[in-house]
Design a protein around this motif. Structure first.
Motif, PDB file in Angstrom:
ATOM      1  N   TYR A  91       5.858  -8.274   7.248  1.00 53.30           N
ATOM      2  CA  TYR A  91       5.242  -8.125   5.926  1.00 53.30           C
ATOM      3  C   TYR A  91       5.343  -6.669   5.460  1.00 53.30           C
ATOM      4  O   TYR A  91       5.728  -6.390   4.318  1.00 53.30           O
ATOM      5  CB  TYR A  91       3.774  -8.566   5.993  1.00 53.30           C
ATOM      6  CG  TYR A  91       3.037  -8.347   4.700  1.00 53.30           C
ATOM      7  CD1 TYR A  91       3.246  -9.214   3.622  1.00 53.30           C
ATOM      8  CD2 TYR A  91       2.160  -7.281   4.545  1.00 53.30           C
ATOM      9  CE1 TYR A  91       2.589  -9.006   2.414  1.00 53.30           C
ATOM     10  CE2 TYR A  91       1.502  -7.061   3.351  1.00 53.30           C
ATOM     11  CZ  TYR A  91       1.723  -7.923   2.287  1.00 53.30           C
ATOM     12  OH  TYR A  91       1.075  -7.705   1.094  1.00 53.30           O
ATOM     13  N   SER A 140       8.866  -5.876   4.435  1.00 53.95           N
ATOM     14  CA  SER A 140       9.245  -6.463   3.143  1.00 53.95           C
ATOM     15  C   SER A 140       8.565  -5.731   1.989  1.00 53.95           C
ATOM     16  O   SER A 140       9.147  -5.537   0.929  1.00 53.95           O
ATOM     17  CB  SER A 140       8.928  -7.962   3.114  1.00 53.95           C
ATOM     18  OG  SER A 140       7.531  -8.148   3.064  1.00 53.95           O
ATOM     19  N   GLN A 141       7.312  -5.274   2.214  1.00 55.47           N
ATOM     20  CA  GLN A 141       6.602  -4.521   1.169  1.00 55.47           C
ATOM     21  C   GLN A 141       7.277  -3.186   0.902  1.00 55.47           C
ATOM     22  O   GLN A 141       7.387  -2.740  -0.242  1.00 55.47           O
ATOM     23  CB  GLN A 141       5.138  -4.296   1.585  1.00 55.47           C
ATOM     24  CG  GLN A 141       4.275  -5.520   1.465  1.00 55.47           C
ATOM     25  CD  GLN A 141       4.247  -6.063   0.046  1.00 55.47           C
ATOM     26  OE1 GLN A 141       3.881  -5.366  -0.885  1.00 55.47           O
ATOM     27  NE2 GLN A 141       4.673  -7.307  -0.126  1.00 55.47           N
ATOM     28  N   ARG A 142       7.741  -2.538   1.980  1.00 53.11           N
ATOM     29  CA  ARG A 142       8.443  -1.256   1.811  1.00 53.11           C
ATOM     30  C   ARG A 142       9.728  -1.451   1.012  1.00 53.11           C
ATOM     31  O   ARG A 142      10.043  -0.681   0.101  1.00 53.11           O
ATOM     32  CB  ARG A 142       8.790  -0.667   3.179  1.00 53.11           C
ATOM     33  CG  ARG A 142       7.651   0.056   3.817  1.00 53.11           C
ATOM     34  CD  ARG A 142       8.134   0.756   5.073  1.00 53.11           C
ATOM     35  NE  ARG A 142       7.009   1.231   5.852  1.00 53.11           N
ATOM     36  CZ  ARG A 142       7.000   1.327   7.160  1.00 53.11           C
ATOM     37  NH1 ARG A 142       8.062   0.976   7.851  1.00 53.11           N
ATOM     38  NH2 ARG A 142       5.937   1.772   7.788  1.00 53.11           N
ATOM     39  N   PHE A 176      10.404  -3.830  -1.075  1.00 52.65           N
ATOM     40  CA  PHE A 176      10.030  -4.153  -2.456  1.00 52.65           C
ATOM     41  C   PHE A 176       9.683  -2.878  -3.224  1.00 52.65           C
ATOM     42  O   PHE A 176      10.110  -2.665  -4.366  1.00 52.65           O
ATOM     43  CB  PHE A 176       8.834  -5.119  -2.420  1.00 52.65           C
ATOM     44  CG  PHE A 176       8.337  -5.509  -3.771  1.00 52.65           C
ATOM     45  CD1 PHE A 176       9.049  -6.442  -4.544  1.00 52.65           C
ATOM     46  CD2 PHE A 176       7.178  -4.945  -4.308  1.00 52.65           C
ATOM     47  CE1 PHE A 176       8.590  -6.796  -5.806  1.00 52.65           C
ATOM     48  CE2 PHE A 176       6.723  -5.297  -5.560  1.00 52.65           C
ATOM     49  CZ  PHE A 176       7.425  -6.229  -6.318  1.00 52.65           C
ATOM     50  N   SER A 177       8.910  -1.999  -2.579  1.00 50.14           N
ATOM     51  CA  SER A 177       8.487  -0.754  -3.205  1.00 50.14           C
ATOM     52  C   SER A 177       9.688   0.151  -3.526  1.00 50.14           C
ATOM     53  O   SER A 177       9.775   0.723  -4.614  1.00 50.14           O
ATOM     54  CB  SER A 177       7.501  -0.037  -2.273  1.00 50.14           C
ATOM     55  OG  SER A 177       7.178   1.213  -2.790  1.00 50.14           O
ATOM     56  N   ARG A 192      12.829  -0.813  -3.959  1.00 46.04           N
ATOM     57  CA  ARG A 192      13.628  -1.420  -5.039  1.00 46.04           C
ATOM     58  C   ARG A 192      12.975  -1.177  -6.400  1.00 46.04           C
ATOM     59  O   ARG A 192      13.660  -0.876  -7.383  1.00 46.04           O
ATOM     60  CB  ARG A 192      13.775  -2.931  -4.795  1.00 46.04           C
ATOM     61  CG  ARG A 192      14.777  -3.275  -3.746  1.00 46.04           C
ATOM     62  CD  ARG A 192      14.810  -4.777  -3.476  1.00 46.04           C
ATOM     63  NE  ARG A 192      15.613  -5.067  -2.322  1.00 46.04           N
ATOM     64  CZ  ARG A 192      16.920  -5.290  -2.343  1.00 46.04           C
ATOM     65  NH1 ARG A 192      17.567  -5.232  -3.489  1.00 46.04           N
ATOM     66  NH2 ARG A 192      17.587  -5.551  -1.244  1.00 46.04           N
ATOM     67  N   ASN A 193      11.653  -1.285  -6.459  1.00 50.37           N
ATOM     68  CA  ASN A 193      10.952  -1.020  -7.726  1.00 50.37           C
ATOM     69  C   ASN A 193      11.148   0.414  -8.168  1.00 50.37           C
ATOM     70  O   ASN A 193      11.342   0.693  -9.351  1.00 50.37           O
ATOM     71  CB  ASN A 193       9.449  -1.280  -7.565  1.00 50.37           C
ATOM     72  CG  ASN A 193       9.111  -2.711  -7.871  1.00 50.37           C
ATOM     73  OD1 ASN A 193       9.959  -3.458  -8.374  1.00 50.37           O
ATOM     74  ND2 ASN A 193       7.889  -3.102  -7.577  1.00 50.37           N
TER      75      ASN A 193
END
Length: 202
Positions: free
Chosen positions: A132, A135-137, A139-140, A142-143
């Motif tokens: 998790y 995946s959060q890293r 996502f961050s 990419r944003n």
């Protein structure tokens, strides 16, 4: 007991020693047999078990077994062959027993001082929490890349998403290699600053 004529002098001497040991319980004969083969048996065993103390124990045990069964020794074979066979079988039994001695991963082990030690094996694959966080890293990051100027965003995507080399990027964008390196350096620098800002906001 008739000694076969096609055996070596040493084997004939062994047979004489065996006869004396069996019929007369001649301790000197036992001692002579042991002194003849102790070292060669020990080194053969050591090659199999890789531990000097275990090799010593198995060697002594092998002689013990051989001497206890000396009256059943088949004189068709050289005494040394028979003795080595006993020692080899002892090694195989020892190795088999050692392999069977397994340790539970849930039970504590005890060291020499009596302290209990627990085995902690880390899984090679990430646990759900690690997955998790990862995946959060992603996502961050990419944003944050989306916040870059289009030129830098495109360079980052070519380099890290499509895994193009610097030369391939230069060909794709029709710009010099040095420009690609300089602009990618600038893109990463900007990305780091934006990520730092995001972290500081948390």
């Amino acid at each position: 007991m008739e000694v076969k004529t096609n055996i070596s002098d040493r084997a004939k001497e062994d047979l004489e020693l065996v006869k004396r040991a069996v019929k007369k319980k001649d301790q000197a004969a036992f001692k002579k047999l042991m002194s003849r083969y102790k070292d060669s048996i020990y080194f053969m065993v050591l090659k199999m078990v890789h531990d000097p103390a275990d090799a010593e124990d198995i060697t002594i045990e092998s002689f013990g077994k051989a001497f206890n069964k000396l009256d059943s020794y088949d004189r068709k074979y050289a005494f040394s062959t028979w003795l080595f066979k006993i020692a080899t079988n002892n090694c195989i039994d020892f190795i088999r027993k050692k392999r069977l001695a397994t340790t539970s991963l849930d039970e504590p082990l005890e060291n020499d001082k009596g302290d209990e030690l627990y085995l902690d094996f880390k899984a090679e694959t990430p646990d759900p929490e690690e997955k998790y966080i990862k995946s959060q890293r992603a996502f961050s990051v990419r944003n944050t890349i989306e916040k870059l100027d289009d030129k830098y965003k495109y360079l980052i995507k070519l380099r890290y998403y499509e895994e193009l080399s610097y030369e391939e990027i230069a060909a794709e964008l029709n710009i010099p290699l040095g420009t690609v390196k300089a602009q990618l350096f600038r893109a990463k620098e900007l990305l780091c600053k934006l990520l730092e800002k995001d972290i500081n906001k948390i």
